[in-house]
Structure formats: structure tokens, C-alpha cells
Design a protein around this motif. Structure first.
Motif, PDB file in Angstrom:
ATOM      1  N   THR A  84       0.832  -1.197   0.000  1.00  0.00           N
ATOM      2  CA  THR A  84       0.000   0.000   0.000  1.00  0.00           C
ATOM      3  C   THR A  84       0.872   1.256   0.000  1.00  0.00           C
ATOM      4  O   THR A  84       0.617   2.205  -0.750  1.00  0.00           O
ATOM      5  N   GLY A  85       1.907   1.247   0.816  1.00  0.00           N
ATOM      6  CA  GLY A  85       2.828   2.384   0.865  1.00  0.00           C
ATOM      7  C   GLY A  85       3.507   2.623  -0.469  1.00  0.00           C
ATOM      8  O   GLY A  85       3.663   3.768  -0.903  1.00  0.00           O
ATOM      9  N   ALA A  86       3.910   1.546  -1.142  1.00  0.00           N
ATOM     10  CA  ALA A  86       4.561   1.675  -2.453  1.00  0.00           C
ATOM     11  C   ALA A  86       3.605   2.275  -3.473  1.00  0.00           C
ATOM     12  O   ALA A  86       3.997   3.121  -4.287  1.00  0.00           O
ATOM     13  N   THR A  87       2.340   1.862  -3.423  1.00  0.00           N
ATOM     14  CA  THR A  87       1.339   2.396  -4.346  1.00  0.00           C
ATOM     15  C   THR A  87       1.110   3.888  -4.091  1.00  0.00           C
ATOM     16  O   THR A  87       1.105   4.692  -5.030  1.00  0.00           O
ATOM     17  N   VAL A  88       0.945   4.249  -2.837  1.00  0.00           N
ATOM     18  CA  VAL A  88       0.758   5.661  -2.492  1.00  0.00           C
ATOM     19  C   VAL A  88       2.002   6.451  -2.884  1.00  0.00           C
ATOM     20  O   VAL A  88       1.915   7.550  -3.450  1.00  0.00           O
ATOM     21  N   GLY A  89       3.177   5.885  -2.623  1.00  0.00           N
ATOM     22  CA  GLY A  89       4.430   6.546  -2.975  1.00  0.00           C
ATOM     23  C   GLY A  89       4.572   6.779  -4.468  1.00  0.00           C
ATOM     24  O   GLY A  89       5.142   7.790  -4.897  1.00  0.00           O
ATOM     25  N   THR A  90       4.052   5.874  -5.262  1.00  0.00           N
ATOM     26  CA  THR A  90       4.096   6.034  -6.715  1.00  0.00           C
ATOM     27  C   THR A  90       3.319   7.274  -7.139  1.00  0.00           C
ATOM     28  O   THR A  90       3.799   8.082  -7.937  1.00  0.00           O
ATOM     29  N   PHE A  91       2.120   7.432  -6.599  1.00  0.00           N
ATOM     30  CA  PHE A  91       1.290   8.574  -6.983  1.00  0.00           C
ATOM     31  C   PHE A  91       1.824   9.886  -6.406  1.00  0.00           C
ATOM     32  O   PHE A  91       1.807  10.912  -7.080  1.00  0.00           O
ATOM     33  N   VAL A  92       2.322   9.857  -5.176  1.00  0.00           N
ATOM     34  CA  VAL A  92       2.922  11.066  -4.603  1.00  0.00           C
ATOM     35  C   VAL A  92       4.178  11.432  -5.384  1.00  0.00           C
ATOM     36  O   VAL A  92       4.457  12.612  -5.628  1.00  0.00           O
ATOM     37  N   GLY A  93       4.919  10.432  -5.820  1.00  0.00           N
ATOM     38  CA  GLY A  93       6.133  10.664  -6.588  1.00  0.00           C
ATOM     39  C   GLY A  93       5.895  11.384  -7.897  1.00  0.00           C
ATOM     40  O   GLY A  93       6.788  12.049  -8.420  1.00  0.00           O
ATOM     41  N   PRO A  99      12.453  11.612 -10.942  1.00  0.00           N
ATOM     42  CA  PRO A  99      13.057  11.084  -9.707  1.00  0.00           C
ATOM     43  C   PRO A  99      12.000  10.611  -8.705  1.00  0.00           C
ATOM     44  O   PRO A  99      12.171   9.589  -8.045  1.00  0.00           O
ATOM     45  N   GLY A 100      10.905  11.351  -8.602  1.00  0.00           N
ATOM     46  CA  GLY A 100       9.828  10.959  -7.695  1.00  0.00           C
ATOM     47  C   GLY A 100       9.136   9.686  -8.125  1.00  0.00           C
ATOM     48  O   GLY A 100       8.736   8.871  -7.286  1.00  0.00           O
ATOM     49  N   ILE A 101       9.000   9.508  -9.437  1.00  0.00           N
ATOM     50  CA  ILE A 101       8.349   8.301  -9.947  1.00  0.00           C
ATOM     51  C   ILE A 101       9.197   7.064  -9.631  1.00  0.00           C
ATOM     52  O   ILE A 101       8.671   6.003  -9.334  1.00  0.00           O
ATOM     53  N   ILE A 102      10.511   7.232  -9.669  1.00  0.00           N
ATOM     54  CA  ILE A 102      11.405   6.101  -9.386  1.00  0.00           C
ATOM     55  C   ILE A 102      11.543   5.880  -7.878  1.00  0.00           C
ATOM     56  O   ILE A 102      11.489   4.743  -7.401  1.00  0.00           O
ATOM     57  N   LEU A 103      11.710   6.963  -7.114  1.00  0.00           N
ATOM     58  CA  LEU A 103      11.959   6.830  -5.676  1.00  0.00           C
ATOM     59  C   LEU A 103      10.685   6.774  -4.835  1.00  0.00           C
ATOM     60  O   LEU A 103      10.727   6.305  -3.689  1.00  0.00           O
ATOM     61  N   GLY A 104       9.553   7.236  -5.384  1.00  0.00           N
ATOM     62  CA  GLY A 104       8.297   7.225  -4.636  1.00  0.00           C
ATOM     63  C   GLY A 104       7.898   5.853  -4.126  1.00  0.00           C
ATOM     64  O   GLY A 104       7.582   5.700  -2.936  1.00  0.00           O
ATOM     65  N   GLY A 108       7.667   5.026  -0.196  1.00  0.00           N
ATOM     66  CA  GLY A 108       6.332   4.620   0.237  1.00  0.00           C
ATOM     67  C   GLY A 108       6.332   3.246   0.880  1.00  0.00           C
ATOM     68  O   GLY A 108       5.693   3.029   1.920  1.00  0.00           O
ATOM     69  N   ALA A 109       7.067   2.310   0.294  1.00  0.00           N
ATOM     70  CA  ALA A 109       7.137   0.961   0.856  1.00  0.00           C
ATOM     71  C   ALA A 109       7.842   0.976   2.213  1.00  0.00           C
ATOM     72  O   ALA A 109       7.401   0.309   3.160  1.00  0.00           O
ATOM     73  N   VAL A 110       8.912   1.736   2.308  1.00  0.00           N
ATOM     74  CA  VAL A 110       9.642   1.821   3.587  1.00  0.00           C
ATOM     75  C   VAL A 110       8.740   2.399   4.663  1.00  0.00           C
ATOM     76  O   VAL A 110       8.618   1.835   5.767  1.00  0.00           O
ATOM     77  N   LEU A 111       8.097   3.527   4.366  1.00  0.00           N
ATOM     78  CA  LEU A 111       7.195   4.134   5.354  1.00  0.00           C
ATOM     79  C   LEU A 111       6.016   3.227   5.678  1.00  0.00           C
ATOM     80  O   LEU A 111       5.618   3.109   6.843  1.00  0.00           O
ATOM     81  N   GLY A 112       5.450   2.603   4.656  1.00  0.00           N
ATOM     82  CA  GLY A 112       4.333   1.685   4.888  1.00  0.00           C
ATOM     83  C   GLY A 112       4.710   0.544   5.806  1.00  0.00           C
ATOM     84  O   GLY A 112       3.965   0.193   6.724  1.00  0.00           O
ATOM     85  N   GLU A 113       5.869  -0.040   5.575  1.00  0.00           N
ATOM     86  CA  GLU A 113       6.326  -1.152   6.431  1.00  0.00           C
ATOM     87  C   GLU A 113       6.591  -0.680   7.853  1.00  0.00           C
ATOM     88  O   GLU A 113       6.228  -1.345   8.818  1.00  0.00           O
ATOM     89  N   MET A 114       7.222   0.475   7.994  1.00  0.00           N
ATOM     90  CA  MET A 114       7.575   0.948   9.334  1.00  0.00           C
ATOM     91  C   MET A 114       6.345   1.396  10.128  1.00  0.00           C
ATOM     92  O   MET A 114       6.256   1.134  11.329  1.00  0.00           O
ATOM     93  N   GLY A 128      11.576  -1.821   0.578  1.00  0.00           N
ATOM     94  CA  GLY A 128      11.616  -0.656  -0.302  1.00  0.00           C
ATOM     95  C   GLY A 128      12.473  -0.906  -1.528  1.00  0.00           C
ATOM     96  O   GLY A 128      12.096  -0.538  -2.644  1.00  0.00           O
ATOM     97  N   LEU A 129      13.609  -1.541  -1.335  1.00  0.00           N
ATOM     98  CA  LEU A 129      14.472  -1.882  -2.473  1.00  0.00           C
ATOM     99  C   LEU A 129      13.782  -2.869  -3.413  1.00  0.00           C
ATOM    100  O   LEU A 129      13.878  -2.748  -4.635  1.00  0.00           O
ATOM    101  N   GLY A 130      13.073  -3.828  -2.849  1.00  0.00           N
ATOM    102  CA  GLY A 130      12.320  -4.777  -3.676  1.00  0.00           C
ATOM    103  C   GLY A 130      11.237  -4.085  -4.477  1.00  0.00           C
ATOM    104  O   GLY A 130      11.026  -4.384  -5.658  1.00  0.00           O
ATOM    105  N   SER A 131      10.570  -3.125  -3.844  1.00  0.00           N
ATOM    106  CA  SER A 131       9.523  -2.372  -4.531  1.00  0.00           C
ATOM    107  C   SER A 131      10.108  -1.556  -5.681  1.00  0.00           C
ATOM    108  O   SER A 131       9.563  -1.532  -6.788  1.00  0.00           O
ATOM    109  N   MET A 132      11.235  -0.902  -5.418  1.00  0.00           N
ATOM    110  CA  MET A 132      11.873  -0.106  -6.468  1.00  0.00           C
ATOM    111  C   MET A 132      12.383  -1.009  -7.591  1.00  0.00           C
ATOM    112  O   MET A 132      12.261  -0.679  -8.768  1.00  0.00           O
ATOM    113  N   LEU A 133      12.919  -2.162  -7.242  1.00  0.00           N
ATOM    114  CA  LEU A 133      13.402  -3.103  -8.249  1.00  0.00           C
ATOM    115  C   LEU A 133      12.262  -3.594  -9.135  1.00  0.00           C
ATOM    116  O   LEU A 133      12.410  -3.672 -10.355  1.00  0.00           O
TER     117      LEU A 133
END
Length: 162
Positions: A84-93, A99-104, A108-114, A128-133
Motif C-alpha cells: 500500500t505504501g509503495a502504491t501511495v508513494g508512486t502517486f505522490v512521486g 526522480p519521484g516516480i522512481i523513488l516514490g 512509500g514501501a519503507v514508510l508503509g512497512e515501518m 523498499g528496495l524490492g519495490s523499487m526493483l
């Protein structure tokens, strides 16, 4: 009518490539639609076999785009909160451009997990690295398909113009 198809094919091919990076645009679908328009131009060098192959490639790319994030998230130990965090991060990015599209998705995944599953920072970082990969792999597949389809569109345009 061929002139209209030429213009539509080229526009769709170019916007399709943009859609590979911008998640709001259905890039692979637009690229294939451009290829389909190029197919119907008189003197087109695109065969029915090529059209079917690129249709299958497009469907596979679209399916992988939905399957890869979940697969990579589970592979790297992610939970629903991370996805969910990765998905939200994608749209915020999107607000921050490429850069935001790649790092979002990563942030998002890191914050979502934490926040959602209260895991340790290193585990959240791993997810987060898995999500970005997964984003990079999916984008790479769509980019390669989009470039090849645009190549075939331009090839038809060159043949028709000459």
C-alpha cells in the motif's frame, strides 16, 4: 485516410513511450494502438504475425506490471502495508517528476512497512528496495516493448513517405 492514420499512429507511439514512465497513462496499450493504426496504412510492412506477437507482448507486459510488485514485495519480505505504501508513494512521486516516480515506491514501501507493520528499519529498507526493483523491471519491459513498437511505426511511416 492514410495521413490521419499516420498522425494517430505516431502520436500514440510517442505518448505510449511517455506512458511507460508516467503511471497515469496506459503506455503499452497506446503503443500497441499506434502499431495497430500503422498496420492499416496502405503499404504497411507490419504483418499479421507481428501484430499478434506485439499484442501478446503488450498483454504480458501489462500483466507483469500488476504481478511484479506483489511478487517482489513478498520476495523481499513485504506486507500489505508495504505494498500500500509503495502504491501511495508512486502517486505522490508523480509530483516530483521522474526522480519521484522512481523513488516514490521505495520511500512509500519503507514508510508503509515501518508505520503499518512496525518492522525494523533494515527490513523496511529491504522491502523498499524490492519495490523499487519491481518498478524498474516492469518499466524496463514496457520501455523495450514501447521502443520496438515505435520503431515499427516509424518504419511504416518511412516506407509510406518514400
Amino acid at each position: 485516410m492514410d495521413i490521419v492514420l499516420v498522425v494517430i499512429a505516431l502520436i500514440m507511439g510517442v505518448i505510449g513511450l511517455l506512458g511507460v514512465i508516467v503511471p497515469v497513462l496506459p503506455g503499452t496499450i497506446l503503443s500497441f494502438a499506434g502499431l495497430l493504426c500503422a498496420y492499416f496504412i496502405d503499404g504497411s510492412t507490419i504483418s499479421e504475425t507481428q501484430l499478434v506477437i506485439w499484442g501478446v507482448v503488450s498483454v504480458v507486459a501489462i500483466v507483469l506490471d500488476y504481478v511484479l510488485p506483489g511478487y517482489f514485495s513478498k520476495l523481499f519480505g513485504g506486507t500489505k502495508a508495504g505494498i500500500t505504501g509503495a502504491t501511495v508513494g508512486t502517486f505522490v512521486g508523480l509530483i516530483f517528476g521522474v526522480p519521484g516516480i522512481i523513488l516514490g515506491p521505495f520511500f512509500g514501501a519503507v514508510l508503509g512497512e515501518m508505520l503499518g507493520s512496525k518492522v525494523e528499519f533494515m527490513q523496511a529498507l529491504k522491502v523498499g528496495l524490492g519495490s523499487m526493483l519491481s518498478f524498474l523491471v516492469g518499466t524496463g519491459i514496457k520501455l523495450i516493448a514501447g521502443i520496438y513498437m515505435l520503431y515499427y511505426i516509424i518504419k511504416v511511416l518511412v516506407v509510406v513517405i518514400i
